[in-house]
Scaffold this motif. Structure first.
Motif, PDB file in Angstrom:
ATOM      1  N   ILE A 195     118.160   6.609   0.999  1.00  0.00           N
ATOM      2  CA  ILE A 195     117.492   5.025   0.748  1.00  0.00           C
ATOM      3  C   ILE A 195     116.814   4.589  -0.335  1.00  0.00           C
ATOM      4  N   ASP A 196     116.251   6.062  -0.879  1.00  0.00           N
ATOM      5  CA  ASP A 196     114.986   5.697  -2.027  1.00  0.00           C
ATOM      6  C   ASP A 196     115.960   4.917  -3.373  1.00  0.00           C
ATOM      7  N   GLN A 197     117.323   5.444  -3.462  1.00  0.00           N
ATOM      8  CA  GLN A 197     118.170   5.049  -4.633  1.00  0.00           C
ATOM      9  C   GLN A 197     118.777   3.706  -4.199  1.00  0.00           C
ATOM     10  N   VAL A 198     118.991   3.216  -3.022  1.00  0.00           N
ATOM     11  CA  VAL A 198     119.204   1.864  -2.658  1.00  0.00           C
ATOM     12  C   VAL A 198     118.226   0.939  -2.984  1.00  0.00           C
ATOM     13  N   MET A 199     117.143   1.441  -2.559  1.00  0.00           N
ATOM     14  CA  MET A 199     115.914   0.618  -2.694  1.00  0.00           C
ATOM     15  C   MET A 199     115.538   0.288  -3.895  1.00  0.00           C
ATOM     16  N   LEU A 200     115.392   1.421  -4.913  1.00  0.00           N
ATOM     17  CA  LEU A 200     115.270   1.149  -6.139  1.00  0.00           C
ATOM     18  C   LEU A 200     116.148   0.090  -6.936  1.00  0.00           C
ATOM     19  N   LYS A 201     117.591   0.387  -6.472  1.00  0.00           N
ATOM     20  CA  LYS A 201     118.393  -0.648  -7.068  1.00  0.00           C
ATOM     21  C   LYS A 201     118.272  -2.014  -6.767  1.00  0.00           C
ATOM     22  N   GLN A 202     117.859  -1.992  -5.501  1.00  0.00           N
ATOM     23  CA  GLN A 202     117.305  -3.608  -5.071  1.00  0.00           C
ATOM     24  C   GLN A 202     116.223  -4.135  -5.664  1.00  0.00           C
ATOM     25  N   GLN A 203     115.240  -3.306  -5.874  1.00  0.00           N
ATOM     26  CA  GLN A 203     113.886  -3.770  -6.272  1.00  0.00           C
ATOM     27  C   GLN A 203     113.706  -3.802  -7.759  1.00  0.00           C
ATOM     28  N   VAL A 204     114.363  -2.526  -8.377  1.00  0.00           N
ATOM     29  CA  VAL A 204     113.868  -2.549  -9.957  1.00  0.00           C
ATOM     30  C   VAL A 204     115.209  -2.629 -10.703  1.00  0.00           C
ATOM     31  N   GLY A 205     116.305  -1.947 -10.345  1.00  0.00           N
ATOM     32  CA  GLY A 205     117.703  -1.937 -11.067  1.00  0.00           C
ATOM     33  C   GLY A 205     118.108  -0.781 -11.281  1.00  0.00           C
ATOM     34  N   SER A 206     119.266  -0.594 -11.996  1.00  0.00           N
ATOM     35  CA  SER A 206     120.246   0.483 -12.170  1.00  0.00           C
ATOM     36  C   SER A 206     119.502   1.506 -13.216  1.00  0.00           C
ATOM     37  N   VAL A 207     119.073   0.846 -14.120  1.00  0.00           N
ATOM     38  CA  VAL A 207     118.285   2.000 -15.010  1.00  0.00           C
ATOM     39  C   VAL A 207     117.333   2.870 -14.251  1.00  0.00           C
ATOM     40  N   ALA A 208     116.449   2.395 -13.463  1.00  0.00           N
ATOM     41  CA  ALA A 208     115.417   2.903 -12.468  1.00  0.00           C
ATOM     42  C   ALA A 208     116.009   3.858 -11.591  1.00  0.00           C
ATOM     43  N   VAL A 209     117.282   3.581 -11.064  1.00  0.00           N
ATOM     44  CA  VAL A 209     118.152   4.436 -10.468  1.00  0.00           C
ATOM     45  C   VAL A 209     118.740   5.502 -11.065  1.00  0.00           C
ATOM     46  N   GLY A 210     119.038   5.338 -12.201  1.00  0.00           N
ATOM     47  CA  GLY A 210     119.475   6.547 -12.953  1.00  0.00           C
ATOM     48  C   GLY A 210     118.441   7.473 -13.314  1.00  0.00           C
ATOM     49  N   ILE A 211     117.272   6.814 -13.891  1.00  0.00           N
ATOM     50  CA  ILE A 211     116.423   7.880 -14.068  1.00  0.00           C
ATOM     51  C   ILE A 211     115.976   8.623 -12.938  1.00  0.00           C
ATOM     52  N   TYR A 212     115.599   7.940 -11.797  1.00  0.00           N
ATOM     53  CA  TYR A 212     115.243   8.700 -10.598  1.00  0.00           C
ATOM     54  C   TYR A 212     116.487   9.574 -10.087  1.00  0.00           C
ATOM     55  N   GLY A 213     117.494   9.245 -10.225  1.00  0.00           N
ATOM     56  CA  GLY A 213     118.759   9.951  -9.642  1.00  0.00           C
ATOM     57  C   GLY A 213     118.902  11.332 -10.457  1.00  0.00           C
TER      58      GLY A 213
ATOM     59  N   LYS B 146     116.820  10.444 -23.339  1.00  0.00           N
ATOM     60  CA  LYS B 146     117.554   9.371 -22.505  1.00  0.00           C
ATOM     61  C   LYS B 146     117.004   8.967 -21.115  1.00  0.00           C
ATOM     62  N   PHE B 147     116.499  10.006 -20.563  1.00  0.00           N
ATOM     63  CA  PHE B 147     115.677   9.829 -19.123  1.00  0.00           C
ATOM     64  C   PHE B 147     114.290   9.988 -19.126  1.00  0.00           C
ATOM     65  N   GLU B 148     113.540   9.241 -20.043  1.00  0.00           N
ATOM     66  CA  GLU B 148     112.209   9.343 -20.104  1.00  0.00           C
ATOM     67  C   GLU B 148     111.543   8.860 -18.683  1.00  0.00           C
ATOM     68  N   GLY B 149     110.596   9.805 -18.120  1.00  0.00           N
ATOM     69  CA  GLY B 149     110.000   9.461 -16.924  1.00  0.00           C
ATOM     70  C   GLY B 149     110.478  10.429 -15.670  1.00  0.00           C
ATOM     71  N   ALA B 150     111.660  10.878 -15.868  1.00  0.00           N
ATOM     72  CA  ALA B 150     112.451  11.737 -14.980  1.00  0.00           C
ATOM     73  C   ALA B 150     111.474  13.088 -14.701  1.00  0.00           C
ATOM     74  N   GLY B 151     110.852  13.645 -15.718  1.00  0.00           N
ATOM     75  CA  GLY B 151     110.107  14.768 -15.602  1.00  0.00           C
ATOM     76  C   GLY B 151     109.025  14.590 -14.396  1.00  0.00           C
ATOM     77  N   GLU B 152     108.280  13.658 -14.537  1.00  0.00           N
ATOM     78  CA  GLU B 152     107.044  13.533 -13.464  1.00  0.00           C
ATOM     79  C   GLU B 152     107.743  13.348 -12.241  1.00  0.00           C
ATOM     80  N   MET B 153     108.978  12.709 -12.190  1.00  0.00           N
ATOM     81  CA  MET B 153     109.439  12.601 -10.844  1.00  0.00           C
ATOM     82  C   MET B 153     110.016  13.741 -10.335  1.00  0.00           C
ATOM     83  N   LEU B 154     110.555  14.466 -10.962  1.00  0.00           N
ATOM     84  CA  LEU B 154     111.075  15.860 -10.631  1.00  0.00           C
ATOM     85  C   LEU B 154     110.163  17.017 -10.464  1.00  0.00           C
TER      86      LEU B 154
END
Length: 440
Positions: free
Chosen positions: A242-260, A332-340
């Motif tokens: 659900i996190d990816q669906v909610m990210l898409k709804q609230q922030v957009g595709s780029v945020a979903v891609g980095i988090y994904g 290409k995916f700056e910020g993904a490291g902190e999430m990982l």
């Protein structure tokens, strides 16, 4: 010398149980390599679109499995002479359900797209194509049969063969610079050839799918037994996707891609507990029938083993997350490291949660299984509503971790299961290992 965590295991049995995991790991590593190449090729925006579409169909598709796998295994073990009736009934139920889910999934997406704060590109075609994956997955009842016979190696060989084919196709798409729709078609094709491979493998064992029969009474019985697990499976999928669906709804595709990109690396090895537990589940069930002390010991050893596998990985990945992300994806995916670095810790609790879910099933505590996953899903959704607007993908990572912890240790809140919760806590804090070390 045997490691303290593994002391007390039957080495011969352990080797037998883990042999299939080695084969499965080979396939998963190959699949991960292809996924990393595809992710880097697509970039955050397109990968975000693909991740969102997959998350949506995964959530709705969780219903289609009907929570039947473990019940199929149990039924075949208890009534081997009713194999064809059990498998035929399970397949019929799944085909009917998954067929009905195709238009439902499309409708859910269209509603989401209409109300989305960041609608972006229309992904209807992708959702339509990907929704058929669940239909082909109906034939995973054959996998359940091989698990009941402790012959999962045949399924692993089929999976790896299909993986070789689709990995080659993914690389071809990348090398030829083809658009995203071709990768979607490869994913659907993968589900199709896997179903075909399972049927062929089953037929090659000298038994035929044509002998399967549908029994309405058994179907009703299976659905009555599995209904709490259907809801549980949906809730598990919700709090994992659900996190990816909610990210898409609230922030957009780029945020979903980095988090994904971060979540895919973190979840890439979640197959390990499933593979191990699928192999040992028949032995755990048998131990419960004949020797309750041995049954509890096997559960304890299983928890110890899963923590022993997952804890060092979580520590290592969290320390080097940024370097790993930069090594794989460059900038290409700056910020993904902190999430990982945050998301990887969820693995420990996923491992323990998968193992304890088998305990709940063996004891008949299906309602408790549902309530704990429902609790995890609700907490994840509420935390995402709060944290995503503040911290984006980092907030989603924190929400997922807290939800996994809550769901796993929900057992501590119920008197019937509190002892299992304490047993998992001891495994988490390496109590058994330290006890054995200090006894020397």
């Amino acid at each position: 010398m045997k490691l303290p965590f593994l002391k007390g295991f039957d080495e011969q049995a352990l080797n037998k149980y883990l042999k299939n995991t080695g084969w499965l790991m080979f396939g998963k590593v190959l699949g991960l390599a292809a996924s990393l190449v595809v992710t880097r090729y697509l970039g955050p925006a397109l990968f975000g679109d693909l991740s969102f579409a997959l998350a949506l169909v995964t959530i709705t598709g969780a219903v289609g499995a009907l929570g039947l796998d473990t019940f199929i295994i149990r039924e075949i073990i208890n009534e081997p002479n009713k194999r064809d009736e059990i498998l035929g009934t399970a397949l019929g139920l799944r085909l009917i359900t998954n067929g009905a889910l195709v238009p439902i999934t499309i409708g859910v997406y269209l509603i989401f797209h209409y109300f989305s704060a960041t609608p972006g590109d229309n992904l209807t075609l992708f959702v339509v194509l990907l929704s058929f994956i669940s239909v082909f997955k109906s034939f995973n009842v054959i996998d359940a049969y091989f698990q009941s016979q402790v012959q999962s190696k045949y399924v692993v060989h089929v999976q790896n063969s299909c993986l070789f084919i689709t990995t080659g196709l993914k690389f071809a798409v990348v090398l030829m610079g083809l658009p995203l729709v071709y990768l979607v078609l490869v994913l659907v094709f993968d589900a199709l050839i896997l179903a075909t491979g399972l049927i062929i493998t089953y037929q090659n064992k000298g038994i035929s799918i044509l002998n399967w029969t549908f029994n309405k009474a058994r179907g009703i019985k299976l659905l009555q037994q599995s209904f709490p697990l259907i809801l549980s499976a949906v809730m598990v999928t919700v709090y994992m996707k659900i996190d990816q669906v909610m990210l898409k709804q609230q922030v957009g595709s780029v945020a979903v891609g980095i988090y994904g990109a971060a979540a895919n690396l973190s979840e890439a090895w979640f197959f390990i507990p499933t593979a191990i537990i699928s192999s040992v589940f028949p032995a755990i069930i048998n131990a419960r029938k004949t020797d309750l002390e041995r049954y509890q010991k096997r559960l304890k050893n299983l928890y110890d083993l899963l923590v022993f596998i997952s804890l060092p990985v979580a520590i290592f990945i969290s320390l080097f997350a940024n370097k790993i992300i930069h090594l794989i994806y460059d900038t290409k995916f700056e910020g993904a490291g902190e999430m990982l670095a945050i998301h990887i810790w969820s693995g420990i609790f996923v491992f323990l949660g998968v193992a304890s879910s088998q305990y709940l099933l063996a004891e008949g505590y299906t309602k408790i299984s549902f309530y704990r996953t429902l609790t995890g899903a609700i907490i994840n959704i509420l935390l995402n509503l709060w944290l995503i607007p503040l911290y984006g993908g980092v907030g989603a990572s924190i929400a997922t971790l807290i939800a996994c912890i809550t769901s796993t240790f929900y057992l501590l809140l119920v008197s019937k299961t509190r002892q299992q919760g304490i047993m998992m806590l001891k495994s988490l804090f390496l109590v058994s290992a330290f006890q054995k070390i200090f006894k020397r």
